[in-house]
Design a protein around this motif. Structure first.
Motif, PDB file in Angstrom:
ATOM      1  N   ILE A 116    -132.756 -61.790 -84.502  1.00 30.97           N
ATOM      2  CA  ILE A 116    -131.969 -61.745 -85.729  1.00 30.97           C
ATOM      3  C   ILE A 116    -132.647 -62.545 -86.831  1.00 30.97           C
ATOM      4  O   ILE A 116    -132.647 -62.145 -88.007  1.00 30.97           O
ATOM      5  CB  ILE A 116    -130.551 -62.279 -85.453  1.00 30.97           C
ATOM      6  N   ARG A 117    -133.264 -63.661 -86.454  1.00 32.24           N
ATOM      7  CA  ARG A 117    -133.916 -64.518 -87.452  1.00 32.24           C
ATOM      8  C   ARG A 117    -135.081 -63.804 -88.148  1.00 32.24           C
ATOM      9  O   ARG A 117    -135.329 -64.024 -89.334  1.00 32.24           O
ATOM     10  CB  ARG A 117    -134.395 -65.803 -86.783  1.00 32.24           C
ATOM     11  N   ILE A 118    -135.791 -62.964 -87.405  1.00 31.52           N
ATOM     12  CA  ILE A 118    -136.937 -62.274 -87.999  1.00 31.52           C
ATOM     13  C   ILE A 118    -136.605 -60.822 -88.355  1.00 31.52           C
ATOM     14  O   ILE A 118    -137.504 -60.022 -88.624  1.00 31.52           O
ATOM     15  CB  ILE A 118    -138.150 -62.320 -87.054  1.00 31.52           C
ATOM     16  N   ASN A 119    -135.312 -60.486 -88.342  1.00 25.37           N
ATOM     17  CA  ASN A 119    -134.826 -59.170 -88.765  1.00 25.37           C
ATOM     18  C   ASN A 119    -135.337 -58.019 -87.901  1.00 25.37           C
ATOM     19  O   ASN A 119    -135.551 -56.909 -88.397  1.00 25.37           O
ATOM     20  CB  ASN A 119    -135.189 -58.915 -90.238  1.00 25.37           C
ATOM     21  N   ASP A 120    -135.520 -58.263 -86.610  1.00 23.04           N
ATOM     22  CA  ASP A 120    -135.819 -57.175 -85.681  1.00 23.04           C
ATOM     23  C   ASP A 120    -134.494 -56.630 -85.147  1.00 23.04           C
ATOM     24  O   ASP A 120    -134.085 -56.896 -84.009  1.00 23.04           O
ATOM     25  CB  ASP A 120    -136.687 -57.683 -84.520  1.00 23.04           C
ATOM     26  N   TRP A 121    -133.809 -55.840 -85.980  1.00 25.32           N
ATOM     27  CA  TRP A 121    -132.453 -55.431 -85.654  1.00 25.32           C
ATOM     28  C   TRP A 121    -132.395 -54.397 -84.544  1.00 25.32           C
ATOM     29  O   TRP A 121    -131.400 -54.326 -83.811  1.00 25.32           O
ATOM     30  CB  TRP A 121    -131.765 -54.901 -86.913  1.00 25.32           C
ATOM     31  N   ASP A 122    -133.447 -53.585 -84.386  1.00 29.63           N
ATOM     32  CA  ASP A 122    -133.430 -52.621 -83.284  1.00 29.63           C
ATOM     33  C   ASP A 122    -133.523 -53.332 -81.935  1.00 29.63           C
ATOM     34  O   ASP A 122    -132.846 -52.963 -80.978  1.00 29.63           O
ATOM     35  CB  ASP A 122    -134.556 -51.615 -83.449  1.00 29.63           C
ATOM     36  N   GLU A 123    -134.343 -54.394 -81.862  1.00 26.57           N
ATOM     37  CA  GLU A 123    -134.419 -55.168 -80.626  1.00 26.57           C
ATOM     38  C   GLU A 123    -133.145 -55.990 -80.413  1.00 26.57           C
ATOM     39  O   GLU A 123    -132.701 -56.184 -79.270  1.00 26.57           O
ATOM     40  CB  GLU A 123    -135.643 -56.080 -80.657  1.00 26.57           C
ATOM     41  N   ALA A 124    -132.557 -56.471 -81.498  1.00 23.45           N
ATOM     42  CA  ALA A 124    -131.281 -57.194 -81.369  1.00 23.45           C
ATOM     43  C   ALA A 124    -130.204 -56.272 -80.810  1.00 23.45           C
ATOM     44  O   ALA A 124    -129.402 -56.686 -79.952  1.00 23.45           O
ATOM     45  CB  ALA A 124    -130.858 -57.746 -82.727  1.00 23.45           C
ATOM     46  N   ALA A 125    -130.179 -55.028 -81.261  1.00 23.84           N
ATOM     47  CA  ALA A 125    -129.197 -54.072 -80.738  1.00 23.84           C
ATOM     48  C   ALA A 125    -129.427 -53.816 -79.257  1.00 23.84           C
ATOM     49  O   ALA A 125    -128.475 -53.689 -78.474  1.00 23.84           O
ATOM     50  CB  ALA A 125    -129.278 -52.770 -81.524  1.00 23.84           C
ATOM     51  N   PHE A 126    -130.700 -53.738 -78.847  1.00 25.61           N
ATOM     52  CA  PHE A 126    -131.004 -53.522 -77.433  1.00 25.61           C
ATOM     53  C   PHE A 126    -130.515 -54.695 -76.584  1.00 25.61           C
ATOM     54  O   PHE A 126    -129.952 -54.500 -75.491  1.00 25.61           O
ATOM     55  CB  PHE A 126    -132.514 -53.339 -77.258  1.00 25.61           C
ATOM     56  N   ILE A 127    -130.701 -55.924 -77.077  1.00 23.80           N
ATOM     57  CA  ILE A 127    -130.244 -57.108 -76.347  1.00 23.80           C
ATOM     58  C   ILE A 127    -128.717 -57.118 -76.248  1.00 23.80           C
ATOM     59  O   ILE A 127    -128.146 -57.455 -75.200  1.00 23.80           O
ATOM     60  CB  ILE A 127    -130.763 -58.384 -77.034  1.00 23.80           C
ATOM     61  N   ILE A 128    -128.044 -56.749 -77.332  1.00 28.21           N
ATOM     62  CA  ILE A 128    -126.580 -56.697 -77.312  1.00 28.21           C
ATOM     63  C   ILE A 128    -126.094 -55.686 -76.274  1.00 28.21           C
ATOM     64  O   ILE A 128    -125.136 -55.935 -75.538  1.00 28.21           O
ATOM     65  CB  ILE A 128    -126.050 -56.349 -78.712  1.00 28.21           C
ATOM     66  N   LEU A 129    -126.778 -54.543 -76.191  1.00 25.72           N
ATOM     67  CA  LEU A 129    -126.409 -53.540 -75.188  1.00 25.72           C
ATOM     68  C   LEU A 129    -126.636 -54.071 -73.769  1.00 25.72           C
ATOM     69  O   LEU A 129    -125.840 -53.778 -72.860  1.00 25.72           O
ATOM     70  CB  LEU A 129    -127.209 -52.259 -75.415  1.00 25.72           C
ATOM     71  N   MET A 130    -127.693 -54.853 -73.576  1.00 27.47           N
ATOM     72  CA  MET A 130    -127.931 -55.449 -72.254  1.00 27.47           C
ATOM     73  C   MET A 130    -126.802 -56.413 -71.886  1.00 27.47           C
ATOM     74  O   MET A 130    -126.321 -56.421 -70.739  1.00 27.47           O
ATOM     75  CB  MET A 130    -129.271 -56.192 -72.254  1.00 27.47           C
ATOM     76  N   ILE A 131    -126.368 -57.210 -72.851  1.00 29.61           N
ATOM     77  CA  ILE A 131    -125.270 -58.154 -72.594  1.00 29.61           C
ATOM     78  C   ILE A 131    -123.990 -57.394 -72.277  1.00 29.61           C
ATOM     79  O   ILE A 131    -123.256 -57.743 -71.329  1.00 29.61           O
ATOM     80  CB  ILE A 131    -125.073 -59.079 -73.806  1.00 29.61           C
ATOM     81  N   LEU A 132    -123.706 -56.347 -73.031  1.00 27.38           N
ATOM     82  CA  LEU A 132    -122.501 -55.552 -72.791  1.00 27.38           C
ATOM     83  C   LEU A 132    -122.532 -54.905 -71.410  1.00 27.38           C
ATOM     84  O   LEU A 132    -121.517 -54.867 -70.708  1.00 27.38           O
ATOM     85  CB  LEU A 132    -122.348 -54.488 -73.878  1.00 27.38           C
ATOM     86  N   ALA A 133    -123.694 -54.402 -71.015  1.00 23.39           N
ATOM     87  CA  ALA A 133    -123.810 -53.774 -69.696  1.00 23.39           C
ATOM     88  C   ALA A 133    -123.584 -54.802 -68.584  1.00 23.39           C
ATOM     89  O   ALA A 133    -122.900 -54.512 -67.588  1.00 23.39           O
ATOM     90  CB  ALA A 133    -125.186 -53.119 -69.545  1.00 23.39           C
ATOM     91  N   ALA A 134    -124.143 -55.998 -68.746  1.00 27.39           N
ATOM     92  CA  ALA A 134    -123.965 -57.039 -67.734  1.00 27.39           C
ATOM     93  C   ALA A 134    -122.511 -57.467 -67.639  1.00 27.39           C
ATOM     94  O   ALA A 134    -121.963 -57.623 -66.543  1.00 27.39           O
ATOM     95  CB  ALA A 134    -124.859 -58.240 -68.059  1.00 27.39           C
ATOM     96  N   VAL A 135    -121.857 -57.647 -68.795  1.00 27.59           N
ATOM     97  CA  VAL A 135    -120.450 -58.052 -68.791  1.00 27.59           C
ATOM     98  C   VAL A 135    -119.579 -56.958 -68.178  1.00 27.59           C
ATOM     99  O   VAL A 135    -118.653 -57.243 -67.397  1.00 27.59           O
ATOM    100  CB  VAL A 135    -119.986 -58.384 -70.220  1.00 27.59           C
ATOM    101  N   TRP A 136    -119.870 -55.713 -68.511  1.00 31.88           N
ATOM    102  CA  TRP A 136    -119.097 -54.604 -67.942  1.00 31.88           C
ATOM    103  C   TRP A 136    -119.241 -54.557 -66.427  1.00 31.88           C
ATOM    104  O   TRP A 136    -118.251 -54.383 -65.693  1.00 31.88           O
ATOM    105  CB  TRP A 136    -119.563 -53.277 -68.540  1.00 31.88           C
ATOM    106  N   LEU A 137    -120.474 -54.723 -65.916  1.00 29.43           N
ATOM    107  CA  LEU A 137    -120.700 -54.671 -64.479  1.00 29.43           C
ATOM    108  C   LEU A 137    -119.981 -55.822 -63.766  1.00 29.43           C
ATOM    109  O   LEU A 137    -119.313 -55.618 -62.739  1.00 29.43           O
ATOM    110  CB  LEU A 137    -122.194 -54.726 -64.196  1.00 29.43           C
ATOM    111  N   ILE A 138    -120.098 -57.022 -64.321  1.00 31.32           N
ATOM    112  CA  ILE A 138    -119.457 -58.179 -63.694  1.00 31.32           C
ATOM    113  C   ILE A 138    -117.942 -58.038 -63.754  1.00 31.32           C
ATOM    114  O   ILE A 138    -117.232 -58.362 -62.791  1.00 31.32           O
ATOM    115  CB  ILE A 138    -119.922 -59.476 -64.386  1.00 31.32           C
ATOM    116  N   ASP A 139    -117.420 -57.551 -64.861  1.00 27.90           N
ATOM    117  CA  ASP A 139    -115.970 -57.374 -64.995  1.00 27.90           C
ATOM    118  C   ASP A 139    -115.461 -56.353 -63.983  1.00 27.90           C
ATOM    119  O   ASP A 139    -114.395 -56.538 -63.387  1.00 27.90           O
ATOM    120  CB  ASP A 139    -115.643 -56.937 -66.426  1.00 27.90           C
ATOM    121  N   THR A 140    -116.215 -55.292 -63.781  1.00 33.84           N
ATOM    122  CA  THR A 140    -115.799 -54.267 -62.815  1.00 33.84           C
ATOM    123  C   THR A 140    -115.779 -54.824 -61.396  1.00 33.84           C
ATOM    124  O   THR A 140    -114.802 -54.652 -60.651  1.00 33.84           O
ATOM    125  CB  THR A 140    -116.749 -53.062 -62.891  1.00 33.84           C
ATOM    126  N   VAL A 141    -116.860 -55.521 -61.009  1.00 33.56           N
ATOM    127  CA  VAL A 141    -116.945 -56.054 -59.651  1.00 33.56           C
ATOM    128  C   VAL A 141    -115.892 -57.142 -59.428  1.00 33.56           C
ATOM    129  O   VAL A 141    -115.176 -57.150 -58.419  1.00 33.56           O
ATOM    130  CB  VAL A 141    -118.357 -56.591 -59.380  1.00 33.56           C
TER     131      VAL A 141
END
Length: 277
Positions: free
Chosen positions: A241-266
């Motif tokens: 975010i600091r260097i304005n790489d917003w496409d990579e920031a979006a990818f990281i956010i999706l990784m966090i969401l996927a991890a939270v979803w998996l842990i919440d399901t289990v």
């Protein structure tokens, strides 16, 4: 069948509050509603942005969303996966450490386990002190104390969770059925035996359910702590975010969401299995 007038009057005489609240109580409720409305209006006046600021912000948000699509790892998928694993490790260790420390503290804060009111009051206020400071503030403190890295994040998650777990555990202990405890006492058991054989089997499933829920919640919290130097995937996100790489920031956010979803399901399935058991 329709109730007779005599039966209705008898019911009204037996339960007058069910038919009409006293004037003082109605006035108190009206005053409470007006006070809540006044607080809401004051909060909107102090916090709500102007329409110009709101529309400008929406425009900038749409501008950023365009730069986030499509999400991209930037060729750093494996390092990001390692950072996500570090975040999960922080959340797991912080939750586990807090639960282990809070388990005996929960008994010390429960009315039916510690009969000394003064000591119980001191323990309860200690719980409030620990959970009254947000984990982000604790992260700033521990980053300054032990340096940047995941160890500071583990401590920042564990300290407020100790207060939260101890409060939840003590309430679970206080709401436990007294009959098993009295049975242990009747057999000549000590207070330790009462807690071990009378209270623990009842409250441990509830405690484990709380711990599983907070582990899932701490994954999100650990992601935020990386922004202040506690390591993990949050540090990678703040750098993008600091260097304005917003496409990579979006990818990281999706990784966090996927991890939270998996842990919440289990963890949700485990909690439901515990409740059924």
């Amino acid at each position: 069948a329709r109730m007779s007038a005599a039966s209705l009057e008898a019911l009204r005489a037996a339960h007058p509050r069910a038919f009409a609240r006293p004037p003082r109580e109605r006035l108190a409720r009206a005053a409470l509603c007006l006070a809540a409305l006044a607080v809401f209006a004051f909060a909107c006046w102090r916090v709500a942005p102007t329409m110009e600021a709101f529309t400008t912000g929406l425009g900038k948000l749409g501008f950023l969303v365009r730069f986030m699509l499509p999400p991209s790892s930037g060729g750093a998928f494996l390092p990001l996966l390692g950072a996500l694993g570090e975040t999960l490790a922080m959340a797991f260790l912080g939750t586990l450490l807090a639960a282990l420390i809070a388990l005996p503290l929960g008994f010390l804060g429960a009315r039916n386990a510690l009969p000394a009111p003064v000591l119980r009051f001191l323990f309860r206020r200690g719980f409030d002190t620990l959970r009254g400071v947000d984990s982000l503030i604790w992260a700033l403190i521990f980053v300054s104390a032990v340096g940047m890295g995941p160890f500071a994040g583990v401590l920042a998650l564990a300290v407020p969770d100790i207060g939260i777990f101890a409060k939840l555990f003590s309430e679970a202990i206080e709401n436990a059925d007294r009959r098993p405890v009295e049975a242990v006492r009747a057999c000549g058991g000590s207070r330790l035996d009462e807690a071990r054989f009378g209270l623990a089997p009842q409250v441990l499933p509830v405690m484990l359910s709380h711990v599983l829920y907070f582990f899932e919640s701490n994954v999100r919290s650990a992601s935020i702590l990386g922004v202040v130097g506690a390591g993990g995937i949050g540090l990678a996100l703040s750098e993008r975010i600091r260097i304005n790489d917003w496409d990579e920031a979006a990818f990281i956010i999706l990784m966090i969401l996927a991890a939270v979803w998996l842990i919440d399901t289990v963890s949700g399935r485990i909690r439901r299995a515990i409740i059924r058991a």
